[in-house]
Design a protein around this motif. Sequence first.
Motif, PDB file in Angstrom:
ATOM      1  N   ARG A  66     -40.236 -61.169 -80.374  1.00 24.79           N
ATOM      2  CA  ARG A  66     -40.916 -62.161 -79.530  1.00 24.79           C
ATOM      3  C   ARG A  66     -42.402 -61.837 -79.334  1.00 24.79           C
ATOM      4  NH1 ARG A  66     -39.558 -62.695 -74.372  1.00 24.79           N
ATOM      5  NH2 ARG A  66     -38.869 -60.537 -74.098  1.00 24.79           N
ATOM      6  N   PHE A  67     -42.725 -60.569 -79.256  1.00 24.92           N
ATOM      7  CA  PHE A  67     -44.105 -60.140 -79.023  1.00 24.92           C
ATOM      8  C   PHE A  67     -44.676 -59.527 -80.303  1.00 24.92           C
ATOM      9  CE2 PHE A  67     -43.861 -59.194 -74.146  1.00 24.92           C
ATOM     10  CZ  PHE A  67     -43.300 -60.444 -73.942  1.00 24.92           C
ATOM     11  N   THR A  68     -45.975 -59.711 -80.477  1.00 21.64           N
ATOM     12  CA  THR A  68     -46.675 -59.118 -81.611  1.00 21.64           C
ATOM     13  C   THR A  68     -47.976 -58.498 -81.138  1.00 21.64           C
ATOM     14  OG1 THR A  68     -45.762 -60.800 -83.115  1.00 21.64           O
ATOM     15  CG2 THR A  68     -47.645 -59.514 -83.894  1.00 21.64           C
ATOM     16  N   ILE A  69     -48.141 -57.217 -81.432  1.00 23.80           N
ATOM     17  CA  ILE A  69     -49.380 -56.531 -81.101  1.00 23.80           C
ATOM     18  C   ILE A  69     -50.244 -56.475 -82.360  1.00 23.80           C
ATOM     19  CG2 ILE A  69     -48.425 -54.226 -81.552  1.00 23.80           C
ATOM     20  CD1 ILE A  69     -50.188 -53.206 -79.222  1.00 23.80           C
ATOM     21  N   SER A  70     -51.538 -56.682 -82.180  1.00 21.50           N
ATOM     22  CA  SER A  70     -52.460 -56.640 -83.311  1.00 21.50           C
ATOM     23  C   SER A  70     -53.812 -56.170 -82.804  1.00 21.50           C
ATOM     24  CB  SER A  70     -52.574 -58.015 -83.968  1.00 21.50           C
ATOM     25  OG  SER A  70     -53.096 -58.962 -83.058  1.00 21.50           O
ATOM     26  N   ARG A  71     -54.695 -55.859 -83.738  1.00 20.30           N
ATOM     27  CA  ARG A  71     -56.014 -55.411 -83.326  1.00 20.30           C
ATOM     28  C   ARG A  71     -57.062 -55.926 -84.284  1.00 20.30           C
ATOM     29  NH1 ARG A  71     -55.635 -49.290 -82.567  1.00 20.30           N
ATOM     30  NH2 ARG A  71     -57.808 -49.579 -81.916  1.00 20.30           N
ATOM     31  N   ASP A  72     -58.237 -56.152 -83.742  1.00 19.21           N
ATOM     32  CA  ASP A  72     -59.408 -56.522 -84.530  1.00 19.21           C
ATOM     33  C   ASP A  72     -60.481 -55.511 -84.167  1.00 19.21           C
ATOM     34  OD1 ASP A  72     -61.689 -57.604 -85.657  1.00 19.21           O
ATOM     35  OD2 ASP A  72     -61.186 -59.648 -85.153  1.00 19.21           O
ATOM     36  N   ASN A  73     -60.581 -54.488 -84.966  1.00 13.97           N
ATOM     37  CA  ASN A  73     -61.515 -53.408 -84.640  1.00 13.97           C
ATOM     38  C   ASN A  73     -62.965 -53.872 -84.711  1.00 13.97           C
ATOM     39  OD1 ASN A  73     -59.551 -51.503 -84.041  1.00 13.97           O
ATOM     40  ND2 ASN A  73     -59.456 -50.729 -86.140  1.00 13.97           N
ATOM     41  N   ALA A  74     -63.238 -54.885 -85.493  1.00 14.27           N
ATOM     42  CA  ALA A  74     -64.596 -55.419 -85.549  1.00 14.27           C
ATOM     43  C   ALA A  74     -65.000 -56.043 -84.209  1.00 14.27           C
ATOM     44  CB  ALA A  74     -64.711 -56.446 -86.668  1.00 14.27           C
ATOM     45  N   LYS A  75     -63.996 -56.549 -83.495  1.00 13.45           N
ATOM     46  CA  LYS A  75     -64.256 -57.147 -82.182  1.00 13.45           C
ATOM     47  C   LYS A  75     -63.918 -56.184 -81.053  1.00 13.45           C
ATOM     48  CE  LYS A  75     -63.542 -61.939 -83.623  1.00 13.45           C
ATOM     49  NZ  LYS A  75     -62.786 -63.200 -83.383  1.00 13.45           N
ATOM     50  N   ASN A  76     -63.482 -54.976 -81.434  1.00 13.57           N
ATOM     51  CA  ASN A  76     -63.152 -53.961 -80.419  1.00 13.57           C
ATOM     52  C   ASN A  76     -62.093 -54.469 -79.441  1.00 13.57           C
ATOM     53  OD1 ASN A  76     -64.130 -51.342 -80.495  1.00 13.57           O
ATOM     54  ND2 ASN A  76     -65.388 -51.579 -78.671  1.00 13.57           N
ATOM     55  N   THR A  77     -61.115 -55.162 -79.982  1.00  9.57           N
ATOM     56  CA  THR A  77     -60.123 -55.823 -79.147  1.00  9.57           C
ATOM     57  C   THR A  77     -58.717 -55.667 -79.729  1.00  9.57           C
ATOM     58  OG1 THR A  77     -61.751 -57.472 -78.445  1.00  9.57           O
ATOM     59  CG2 THR A  77     -59.441 -58.024 -78.098  1.00  9.57           C
ATOM     60  N   VAL A  78     -57.767 -55.499 -78.834  1.00  7.81           N
ATOM     61  CA  VAL A  78     -56.349 -55.490 -79.195  1.00  7.81           C
ATOM     62  C   VAL A  78     -55.694 -56.682 -78.505  1.00  7.81           C
ATOM     63  CG1 VAL A  78     -54.162 -54.260 -78.902  1.00  7.81           C
ATOM     64  CG2 VAL A  78     -56.210 -53.017 -79.614  1.00  7.81           C
ATOM     65  N   TYR A  79     -54.752 -57.293 -79.195  1.00  5.47           N
ATOM     66  CA  TYR A  79     -54.084 -58.481 -78.676  1.00  5.47           C
ATOM     67  C   TYR A  79     -52.586 -58.241 -78.516  1.00  5.47           C
ATOM     68  CZ  TYR A  79     -58.407 -60.495 -80.444  1.00  5.47           C
ATOM     69  OH  TYR A  79     -59.720 -60.761 -80.699  1.00  5.47           O
ATOM     70  N   LEU A  80     -51.993 -58.998 -77.615  1.00  5.24           N
ATOM     71  CA  LEU A  80     -50.546 -59.032 -77.493  1.00  5.24           C
ATOM     72  C   LEU A  80     -50.137 -60.490 -77.432  1.00  5.24           C
ATOM     73  CD1 LEU A  80     -47.956 -57.301 -77.192  1.00  5.24           C
ATOM     74  CD2 LEU A  80     -48.149 -57.671 -74.726  1.00  5.24           C
ATOM     75  N   GLN A  81     -49.599 -60.991 -78.541  1.00  3.12           N
ATOM     76  CA  GLN A  81     -49.088 -62.347 -78.595  1.00  3.12           C
ATOM     77  C   GLN A  81     -47.668 -62.354 -78.072  1.00  3.12           C
ATOM     78  OE1 GLN A  81     -50.635 -65.324 -79.594  1.00  3.12           O
ATOM     79  NE2 GLN A  81     -48.763 -66.242 -78.765  1.00  3.12           N
ATOM     80  N   MET A  82     -47.426 -63.142 -77.040  1.00  7.41           N
ATOM     81  CA  MET A  82     -46.118 -63.176 -76.408  1.00  7.41           C
ATOM     82  C   MET A  82     -45.528 -64.570 -76.552  1.00  7.41           C
ATOM     83  SD  MET A  82     -46.887 -60.917 -72.980  1.00  7.41           S
ATOM     84  CE  MET A  82     -47.851 -62.211 -72.207  1.00  7.41           C
ATOM     85  N   ASN A  83     -44.439 -64.666 -77.266  1.00  3.92           N
ATOM     86  CA  ASN A  83     -43.747 -65.943 -77.475  1.00  3.92           C
ATOM     87  C   ASN A  83     -42.358 -65.898 -76.848  1.00  3.92           C
ATOM     88  OD1 ASN A  83     -45.951 -66.814 -79.064  1.00  3.92           O
ATOM     89  ND2 ASN A  83     -45.019 -65.972 -80.918  1.00  3.92           N
ATOM     90  N   SER A  84     -41.777 -67.057 -76.701  1.00  5.30           N
ATOM     91  CA  SER A  84     -40.415 -67.176 -76.138  1.00  5.30           C
ATOM     92  C   SER A  84     -40.291 -66.366 -74.848  1.00  5.30           C
ATOM     93  CB  SER A  84     -39.383 -66.703 -77.167  1.00  5.30           C
ATOM     94  OG  SER A  84     -39.473 -67.448 -78.355  1.00  5.30           O
ATOM     95  N   LEU A  85     -41.218 -66.549 -73.973  1.00  5.87           N
ATOM     96  CA  LEU A  85     -41.259 -65.759 -72.742  1.00  5.87           C
ATOM     97  C   LEU A  85     -40.056 -66.063 -71.852  1.00  5.87           C
ATOM     98  CD1 LEU A  85     -45.065 -65.909 -72.101  1.00  5.87           C
ATOM     99  CD2 LEU A  85     -43.722 -63.817 -72.256  1.00  5.87           C
ATOM    100  N   LYS A  86     -39.634 -65.021 -71.162  1.00  5.84           N
ATOM    101  CA  LYS A  86     -38.481 -65.100 -70.267  1.00  5.84           C
ATOM    102  C   LYS A  86     -38.912 -64.679 -68.860  1.00  5.84           C
ATOM    103  CE  LYS A  86     -35.479 -63.483 -74.030  1.00  5.84           C
ATOM    104  NZ  LYS A  86     -34.503 -62.434 -74.437  1.00  5.84           N
ATOM    105  N   PRO A  87     -38.189 -65.083 -67.851  1.00  8.28           N
ATOM    106  CA  PRO A  87     -38.536 -64.661 -66.484  1.00  8.28           C
ATOM    107  C   PRO A  87     -38.626 -63.153 -66.334  1.00  8.28           C
ATOM    108  CG  PRO A  87     -36.978 -66.463 -66.389  1.00  8.28           C
ATOM    109  CD  PRO A  87     -37.098 -66.085 -67.846  1.00  8.28           C
ATOM    110  N   GLU A  88     -37.802 -62.418 -67.072  1.00 10.81           N
ATOM    111  CA  GLU A  88     -37.835 -60.955 -66.977  1.00 10.81           C
ATOM    112  C   GLU A  88     -39.076 -60.340 -67.614  1.00 10.81           C
ATOM    113  OE1 GLU A  88     -35.344 -62.887 -68.110  1.00 10.81           O
ATOM    114  OE2 GLU A  88     -34.296 -61.940 -69.824  1.00 10.81           O
TER     115      GLU A  88
END
Length: 124
Positions: A66-88
């Motif tokens: 459901r979640f995907t972590i990625s990074r763009d070192n050129a932008k000095n940023t890390v992302y966390l894409q969260m799909n199919s989110l649940k209350p928990e």
Amino acid sequence: VQLQASGGGSVQTGGSLRLSCAASGRYLSTYGVGWFRQAPGKEREFVAAITRGGGNTYYADSVKGRFTISRDNAKNTVYLQMNSLKPEDTGVYYCAARSIIGSYYYSDRTYDYWGQGTQVTVSS
């Protein structure tokens, strides 16, 4: 290095959010980065981690697929894409950076720098 987490918000079950962790002060490419979360009344828990170059990623069982972590070192940023989110999935999400290489990526004690947290609320 200073970390700034952003992108949190309120969504309904099944929705998506993308969190960002922007670094300043130093190149984020020299650090492994992890995301952790803390729900009210609970201990902080590991969510996902990514190595310096982005070649390896790790996930808690509860977010795999459901979640995907990625990074763009050129932008000095890390992302966390969260799909199919649940209350928990509700909680404050923190990004953290660490200098060491190797295992125990799931342990918050191995991280040296922390962002301020961003709130994620998933309603049913």
